[in-house]
Write an enzyme that holds these catalytic residues in place. Structure first.
Site, mmCIF file in Angstrom:
data_model
loop_
_atom_site.group_PDB
_atom_site.id
_atom_site.type_symbol
_atom_site.label_atom_id
_atom_site.label_comp_id
_atom_site.label_asym_id
_atom_site.label_seq_id
_atom_site.Cartn_x
_atom_site.Cartn_y
_atom_site.Cartn_z
ATOM 1 N N GLN A 57 0.822 -1.204 0.000
ATOM 2 C CA GLN A 57 0.000 0.000 0.000
ATOM 3 C C GLN A 57 0.856 1.252 0.000
ATOM 4 O O GLN A 57 2.060 1.203 0.241
ATOM 5 C CB GLN A 57 -0.909 -0.001 1.228
ATOM 6 C CG GLN A 57 -0.172 -0.086 2.547
ATOM 7 C CD GLN A 57 -1.122 -0.340 3.708
ATOM 8 O OE1 GLN A 57 -1.439 0.565 4.469
ATOM 9 N NE2 GLN A 57 -1.561 -1.595 3.835
ATOM 10 N N HIS A 79 0.224 5.778 0.868
ATOM 11 C CA HIS A 79 -0.671 6.772 1.436
ATOM 12 C C HIS A 79 -0.441 8.126 0.771
ATOM 13 O O HIS A 79 0.687 8.456 0.393
ATOM 14 C CB HIS A 79 -0.447 6.887 2.942
ATOM 15 C CG HIS A 79 -0.502 5.578 3.663
ATOM 16 N ND1 HIS A 79 -1.617 4.773 3.636
ATOM 17 C CD2 HIS A 79 0.428 4.921 4.400
ATOM 18 C CE1 HIS A 79 -1.378 3.682 4.348
ATOM 19 N NE2 HIS A 79 -0.141 3.749 4.812
ATOM 20 N N GLU A 137 3.273 6.910 8.851
ATOM 21 C CA GLU A 137 3.309 5.865 9.872
ATOM 22 C C GLU A 137 4.740 5.649 10.344
ATOM 23 O O GLU A 137 5.697 5.928 9.625
ATOM 24 C CB GLU A 137 2.809 4.528 9.305
ATOM 25 C CG GLU A 137 1.415 4.537 8.738
ATOM 26 C CD GLU A 137 1.057 3.229 8.046
ATOM 27 O OE1 GLU A 137 -0.101 3.098 7.619
ATOM 28 O OE2 GLU A 137 1.946 2.344 7.931
ATOM 29 N N HIS A 172 4.753 0.115 0.602
ATOM 30 C CA HIS A 172 5.277 -0.718 1.672
ATOM 31 C C HIS A 172 4.270 -1.820 2.007
ATOM 32 O O HIS A 172 3.090 -1.752 1.644
ATOM 33 C CB HIS A 172 5.558 0.114 2.932
ATOM 34 C CG HIS A 172 4.342 0.778 3.496
ATOM 35 N ND1 HIS A 172 3.863 1.983 3.021
ATOM 36 C CD2 HIS A 172 3.470 0.409 4.482
ATOM 37 C CE1 HIS A 172 2.792 2.328 3.695
ATOM 38 N NE2 HIS A 172 2.517 1.388 4.588
ATOM 39 N N ARG A 182 -4.168 0.523 -2.211
ATOM 40 C CA ARG A 182 -3.537 -0.790 -2.197
ATOM 41 C C ARG A 182 -3.023 -1.168 -3.579
ATOM 42 O O ARG A 182 -3.562 -0.749 -4.589
ATOM 43 C CB ARG A 182 -4.522 -1.844 -1.696
ATOM 44 C CG ARG A 182 -4.926 -1.629 -0.247
ATOM 45 C CD ARG A 182 -6.017 -2.593 0.191
ATOM 46 N NE ARG A 182 -6.322 -2.403 1.609
ATOM 47 C CZ ARG A 182 -7.154 -1.499 2.091
ATOM 48 N NH1 ARG A 182 -7.777 -0.688 1.248
ATOM 49 N NH2 ARG A 182 -7.367 -1.396 3.380
#
Length: 396
Positions: free
Chosen positions: A96, A98, A133, A260, A279
Site C-alpha cells: 500500500q 498513502h 506511519e 510498503h 492498495r
C-alpha cells in the site's frame, strides 16, 4: 491519567498468539491483528472516570482543550492527532501507499462530489488527512519498504529465469527511473489474464525453490509472501520493493507516496489519524492503479532503518519529519523518569511492570496495558526497574 480499555481487531492476517503472549493471557484461536490505543472513531479506546467506560473520542469531544491542551487543539484541531497500535502480523498485509495531505484533500473532495459512499468498496479516500506511519519492532519484523533502484530490481527479476518477466526487466533497464518504476508497477499489477497468471505462478515457484538455500537472503521474504498469497500479482510488484528485516528496537518511517507492506512480526505502530490507503497487491480489496500511480513516489533507494536517539531523562526518541506524532521508548532502570504534562500522551508497557504517578494518582501497567495522559500540566513519574514503556505524543 486513565487506564485504556482497548479493542483488538481480528483481521485475517493477524497472529493467533503474539498479542495474547504480550498480555500474558491464553490465545483463543482467533487472529488478533491490531490492538488500538487512541480516539479513532473506528475502534476508540474507552476510559472509566467513575461512570462506566466511555469512548475516548467522546471524552475528548466534550472538552478538547482540557484533554489535549490549547496548543495541540490550535495546531492539530479538537481531536487526538495520532493513533497508536500494537500490530501482530502472521501473514502479509496489503502492499500500500498513502497520499500527501494535499492529495487526500483533493481526492476526498472529488469522491464526495461524485457521491461515492464512504463505505463503498471502491472508495479510495475515507477522509481528507494524510497517513504517515512509524513501525517499531518488538520482535524480528519483516517488511517491504520503498522501491529498489531499477537496475537492482531488474537483476533480481532476471535471476528468477521467468520469461514472462522479460518486458518488465527491459523496461527497468532502458527507461528513466520514474518512468521505469511506474511502468513496471503498472505492468506487474496488470498480470491478471491467463498469461499473466502463468507468470505469477512461475515467479512463485522460482522464489520458493531459491529460498531454502539462503533462508535469510534476498528471496526469503518473497517466498513467504508467495506461500501466503498464491496467485496474487502483488508478488511481482513486491520484487520492485526493498525487503527489510528489523531487529527489536529498530523502526521504519513510512511517509507519503512510499509503497510498503508488513510481512511478519510484532511491533508498535503509530500513525496520523487517517484511513486513507491505496492498495497495490496482496489483497482481495479494490486496487485503483491509475489513482495509485498519482500517489506513489517513483524513486529508488534504500530505506532508512531508524534507531532511537537519546534524549532527556532516559527517553529514547525515534525522529520523524512530522509533528502529529512522536514515538519514544523508556527502558527503565533504578532511576525513575519524569514526563511533562503539556501534551496528550498514550503510554504502553511492553515489558516488566511500571508504576505511573502524579501528585494525585498512581496507576500500574503490565505488558500490553496502556494509559491516556491528558494535557493537564501534571508531571508523571515512571518507576519500574526492567520495564519498557513506549510513549506516543505530539510535537508542539
Amino acid at each position: 491519567m486513565d487506564r485504556l480499555h482497548t479493542t483488538v481487531r481480528d483481521y485475517a492476517w493477524g497472529s493467533v498468539t503474539a498479542i495474547p503472549e504480550l498480555q500474558g493471557r491464553p490465545a483463543d484461536g482467533t487472529p488478533q491483528a491490531e490492538l488500538w490505543m487512541g480516539a479513532h472513531p473506528g475502534s476508540p479506546s474507552r476510559v472509566d472516570r467513575g461512570a462506566g467506560p466511555v469512548p475516548l473520542d467522546l471524552v475528548i469531544a466534550a472538552d478538547p482543550v482540557g484533554e489535549l491542551g490549547a496548543a495541540s487543539v490550535e495546531r492539530f484541531g479538537p481531536t487526538l492527532p495520532f493513533l497508536a497500535k500494537v500490530l501482530a502480523a502472521a501473514t502479509p498485509l496489503s502492499i500500500q501507499a498513502h497520499p500527501t495531505r494535499e492529495q487526500a484533500r483533493a481526492g476526498y473532495a472529488d469522491e464526495e462530489a461524485r457521491g461515492i459512499p464512504l463505505d463503498a468498496p471502491h472508495r479510495n479516500y475515507k477522509d481528507d488527512n494524510h497517513k504517515p506511519e512509524l513501525i517499531c519492532a518488538l520482535s524480528e519484523f519483516e517488511g517491504l519498504c520503498g522501491f529498489r533502484p531499477p537496475a537492482e530490481a531488474a537483476d533480481l527479476m532476471a535471476s528468477l529465469g521467468v520469461p514472462g518477466l522479460d518486458p518488465l526487466i527491459e523496461l527497468l533497464r532502458s527507461k528513466p527511473e520514474d518512468e521505469a518504476l511506474a511502468g513496471a508497477l503498472a505492468g506487474a499489477l496488470g498480470l491478471t489474464d491467463a498469461a499473466g497468471r502463468e507468470t505469477v505462478e512461475a515467479v512463485a515457484r522460482a522464489v520458493t525453490a531459491a529460498a531454502p538455500s539462503d533462508p535469510t537472503g534476498a528471496l526469503a521474504g518473497y517466498a513467504f509472501a508467495a506461500a501466503e498469497c498464491p496467485g496474487d500479482p502483488g508478488l511481482v510488484a513486491a520484487l520492485l520493493l526493498n525487503h527489510v528485516r528489523l531487529q527489536p528496537g529498530e523502526a521504519l518511517y513510512l511517509g507519503a507516496g512510499l509503497p510498503h507492506a508488513y510481512l511478519h512480526g510484532l511491533g508498535v505502530e503509530i500513525m496520523a489519524n487517517s484511513d486513507n490507503v491505496l492498495r497495490c497487491g496482496f489483497t482481495p480489496k479494490h486496487v485503483d492503479v491509475p489513482e495509485l500511480t498519482k500517489v506513489v513516489t517513483f524513486r529508488g533507494g534504500r530505506p532508512e532503518v531508524l534507531r532511537p536517539e537519546p534524549g532527556a531523562d532516559g527517553e529514547r526518541l525515534y525522529p520523524v519529519p512530522i509533528d502529529e506524532f512522536r514515538l519514544s521508548r523508556y527502558d527503565l532502570a533504578e532511576r525513575p523518569a519524569t514526563l511533562p504534562g503539556d501534551a496528550p500522551q498514550i503510554l504502553l508497557c511492553t515489558a516488566g511492570t511500571v508504576e505511573l504517578a502524579t501528585d494525585e494518582q498512581t496507576l500500574t501497567l503490565r505488558p500490553g496495558e496502556s494509559a491516556f495522559l491528558p494535557a493537564d500540566g501534571a508531571a508523571t513519574v515512571l518507576t519500574g526497574p526492567g520495564a519498557t514503556v513506549f510513549r506516543s505524543t505530539v510535537t508542539l
